[in-house]
Design a protein around this motif. Structure first.
Motif, mmCIF file in Angstrom:
data_model
loop_
_atom_site.group_PDB
_atom_site.id
_atom_site.type_symbol
_atom_site.label_atom_id
_atom_site.label_comp_id
_atom_site.label_asym_id
_atom_site.label_seq_id
_atom_site.Cartn_x
_atom_site.Cartn_y
_atom_site.Cartn_z
ATOM 1 N N VAL A 288 0.836 -1.206 0.000
ATOM 2 C CA VAL A 288 0.000 0.000 0.000
ATOM 3 C C VAL A 288 0.872 1.258 0.000
ATOM 4 N N VAL A 289 1.925 1.222 0.837
ATOM 5 C CA VAL A 289 2.820 2.380 0.934
ATOM 6 C C VAL A 289 3.518 2.621 -0.407
ATOM 7 N N ALA A 290 3.986 1.545 -1.019
ATOM 8 C CA ALA A 290 4.663 1.683 -2.313
ATOM 9 C C ALA A 290 3.695 2.224 -3.359
ATOM 10 N N GLY A 291 2.435 1.756 -3.274
ATOM 11 C CA GLY A 291 1.413 2.234 -4.205
ATOM 12 C C GLY A 291 1.198 3.727 -4.101
ATOM 13 N N ALA A 292 1.460 4.289 -2.898
ATOM 14 C CA ALA A 292 1.310 5.730 -2.707
ATOM 15 C C ALA A 292 2.547 6.481 -3.189
ATOM 16 N N GLY A 293 3.533 5.752 -3.704
ATOM 17 C CA GLY A 293 4.717 6.400 -4.265
ATOM 18 C C GLY A 293 5.769 6.804 -3.254
ATOM 19 N N ALA A 294 5.677 6.303 -2.022
ATOM 20 C CA ALA A 294 6.624 6.725 -0.988
ATOM 21 C C ALA A 294 7.912 5.899 -1.037
ATOM 22 N N ASP A 319 9.452 13.608 4.294
ATOM 23 C CA ASP A 319 8.310 14.412 4.753
ATOM 24 C C ASP A 319 7.233 14.541 3.688
ATOM 25 N N GLY A 320 7.656 14.832 2.468
ATOM 26 C CA GLY A 320 6.725 15.120 1.387
ATOM 27 C C GLY A 320 5.818 13.954 1.039
ATOM 28 N N ASP A 321 6.285 12.740 1.320
ATOM 29 C CA ASP A 321 5.477 11.560 0.992
ATOM 30 C C ASP A 321 4.447 11.248 2.070
ATOM 31 N N GLY A 322 4.495 11.983 3.201
ATOM 32 C CA GLY A 322 3.634 11.680 4.345
ATOM 33 C C GLY A 322 2.144 11.691 4.057
ATOM 34 N N PRO A 323 1.605 12.828 3.573
ATOM 35 C CA PRO A 323 0.145 12.936 3.413
ATOM 36 C C PRO A 323 -0.438 11.836 2.510
ATOM 37 N N ALA A 324 0.179 11.593 1.361
ATOM 38 C CA ALA A 324 -0.358 10.596 0.434
ATOM 39 C C ALA A 324 -0.321 9.202 1.073
ATOM 40 N N THR A 325 0.744 8.925 1.819
ATOM 41 C CA THR A 325 0.883 7.609 2.439
ATOM 42 C C THR A 325 -0.148 7.412 3.552
#
Lengths: 425, 425
Positions: A288-294, A319-325
């Motif tokens: 799931v996390v990878a799917g969010a691009g983090a 930090d920038g990947d936080g919200p989407a993840t």
């Protein structure tokens, strides 16, 4: 006569005056008998100003167009630099990434160099002229579309060109004297290090050292490009990044194992609380996390509490990947049946880097001891062959860096030591 | 469904807000069912700012580098415009001159288009997308070097693309309503003209009308591209520039012969005084002038005074060419044995343009009469098939334009009439 690739960043060419100063330095290198190729970034804040313009148009600009926009920056700096060098009586021509043969994949915004075909650069050198090349940009092979390489892309352009041309050295000019044992703004006793291996530099760059972009170090290591990180304000030697064998060859005495202390404040921590401790659950979470691009960095899973059959999983990410993840995980809370999520952007990461660390017992004990004595709590730990990283509270990070720097006797003594680790936060 | 090429100048895309406004207009044209190609200039003062940067580096920048520098401007405007259109839900992609297949010769700074190979533009249209193309720039065929087309280059890009694509119309958007019978700032009664032939427009553009670049009109005429000059601030019809046959076809009544009054304050006059009146002397003088790179406009030679065997030769040329030409002539004063040189940058040129002027006797008499009645002295005269030009004092020029505009009954009456001739001075 050597073939030298020099890279100047945006702060070295911030205005017309700086451009002239850099031109003088390049002309000197040429007059000293070298073949000179120069890679240059956009002037000062140009890239940020262009990004700001795009934001005024739309919050989500198409990446292809954003790439075309941003490459205007290097176009300006490279042509001005060529003019300034010509004005000093040394012939110089500037080339875009496309003209210089920097071929990339089509991933706009963070394209990877797939080939370098520097015919025109070689022609220019053969004519006895200086070639100026726009950093940070390339072109896709089939469609001839303009791409950018992402953060630190100009370092990568310089190293890739040096590899493609078989240059004797790739000089990365910066506003500090080289790679330091720690960020001198945090540790005033930090020292410049003379030599560091590709592997150590990789760990340092990955752990927050900003003086060289990670991808450029990977590239240099793969193609064996000798890199020299040095100041554009002095003629002193900086830090040479080279193969581990070369490093030990040049250093007759047994090399101290510790290279330096890097730090990073640009990551956040997400904790998934109350995860059913059944096989495949971690895999599902990180799908799931990878799917969010983090891009995940460290992962820690608690030992499962036998009574409940539940466990907690923590990981760090930019930090920038936080919200989407967080959004992606929240969406699967029902399916994965975990209790809750925690988001924490007040963490700091300290990394101790040095060759053969795992084979020297006592290094981690000394590290943990130094942090304990300084009253600093460790929240996560991860290790590699040549690195130990710990996560602390963000506001304890400076104290942690100083304590560890001292504990490993890096303060103001000659020898090997580690990297300038400024993070800009 | 029509194929429309639209061109927007720098003042139409001066800031993010204007870019969005223009994007809306383009999206409307697309939604109305047209295939749309847009040529765009650099935003507002960008080109001047880049030129200023270059001047801070060196007074004489190499032209190749200057061209690379200047083309950064369109790169910014075109990508922002593509973003803004995409943001409105209409797909758009931007292309540099090179990507759009605008092939030029290698004369940097004022390159001429030698071919247009717009494969990618056609592909983009076939996908139902809007294609944005950088104006003012191209690429050399063999060496793949970036060139610029000189003043008014974006108009030329637009017309050349329209020709290459077989467009139904090339719309030139500007901040006025079209082509006027005279500059409305000088003649408040000046009227917008609905139709003008290529030939008349050529004379008008050559004589100071700034609304369309001369070279773009030449190109339009050669390839028969219908041009529509119109305001980017309204939906009204502007001025259509078309073949003389088309113009008369659409106009059932006999066309009045006068199209309009253009004026130009951007030239100077050089007089070579006391030239020995022997064969070959004029040729030698203009060889020297051509060697200095000057574009001569009008030439007048006095009748030789029999007593002295000496004559005077006057010619006009763009202000900017004055100093180099004076220097070149001074250098050959000994060889050519003339007495002295006079330089005069306080002249103005008025041009009356209209079809079949030479076959209508009385036009020049009426022109000279109007100027005499207004008390204006004529210093030079030159004529062509469809134009009469006179040189006056610069400070009499506005009065001259008004007098002639009235004398030919162009004031505020419907019918054919001439061009907005603002010179920016």
């Amino acid at each position: 006569m050597a073939l030298v690739v020099q890279k100047y960043g945006g702060s070295s060419v911030g205005d017309a005056r700086s451009v002239k100063r850099v031109a003088k330095r390049i002309a000197e290198a040429k007059r000293a008998g070298n073949d000179v190729v120069v890679v240059v970034s956009a002037m000062g804040d140009t890239t940020d100003e262009l990004l700001d313009l795009a934001q005024q148009i739309t919050p989500l600009p198409p990446q292809r167009e954003l790439d075309i926009l941003l490459t205007a920056g290097e176009r300006i700096s490279m042509s001005l630099l060529a003019m300034a060098i010509t004005n000093l009586g040394v012939k110089a021509k500037s080339y875009t990434g496309q003209q210089a043969g920097v071929i990339t994949d089509a991933v706009h915004g963070r394209a990877r160099i797939v080939d370098v075909v520097p015919h025109r650069i070689r022609e220019t050198l053969n004519k006895g002229q200086v070639a100026i090349v726009a950093g940070f940009q390339g072109v896709t092979q089939g469609t001839n579309d303009v791409t950018t390489l992402g953060r630190g892309g100009s370092d990568t352009t310089a190293v890739a060109l040096a590899a493609g041309l078989g240059a004797d050295v790739c000089e990365i000019y910066t506003d500090v004297d080289g790679v330091f044992t720690a960020d001198p703004r945090i540790v005033p006793a930090a020292r410049k290090i003379d030599r560091v291996s590709y592997e150590e530099m990789l760990e340092l760059a990955a752990c927050g050292a900003k003086v060289l972009a990670l991808r450029s170090v990977e590239y240099a290591r793969r193609y064996g490009v000798p890199v020299h990180v040095r100041s554009s304000f002095s003629a002193h030697d900086g830090t040479r990044v080279l193969a581990a064998e070369e490093k030990s060859k040049e250093n007759a005495m047994e090399a101290p194992i510790i290279s330096g202390v890097a730090h990073d404040r640009s990551e956040s921590k997400i904790t998934v609380i109350g995860v059913p401790d059944v096989p495949g659950m971690a895999a599902r979470i990180f799908e799931v996390v990878a799917g969010a691009g983090a891009n995940i960095d460290m992962i820690v899973q608690n030992v499962s509490a036998a009574a409940t059959g539940l466990t907690d999983i923590s990981f760090t990410l930019p930090d920038g990947d936080g919200p989407a993840t967080m959004a992606a995980l929240t969406a699967v809370q029902g399916e994965l049946a975990f209790d809750s999520l925690q988001f924490d952007d007040q963490i700091g990461k300290l990394s101790l880097v040095g060759a053969g660390m795992k084979s020297h017992p006592g290094v981690s004990a000394r590290l943990f001891g130094a942090l304990r004595d300084a009253g600093i709590n460790i929240e996560m730990i991860s290790t590699s062959e040549i690195r130990i990283s710990v996560v602390t509270r963000a506001d304890s990070l400076d104290d942690a860096v100083r304590a560890v720097h001292t504990a490993f006797e890096l303060d103001g003594v000659d020898g090997e030591a580690v990297v300038y680790a400024g993070t800009g936060r």
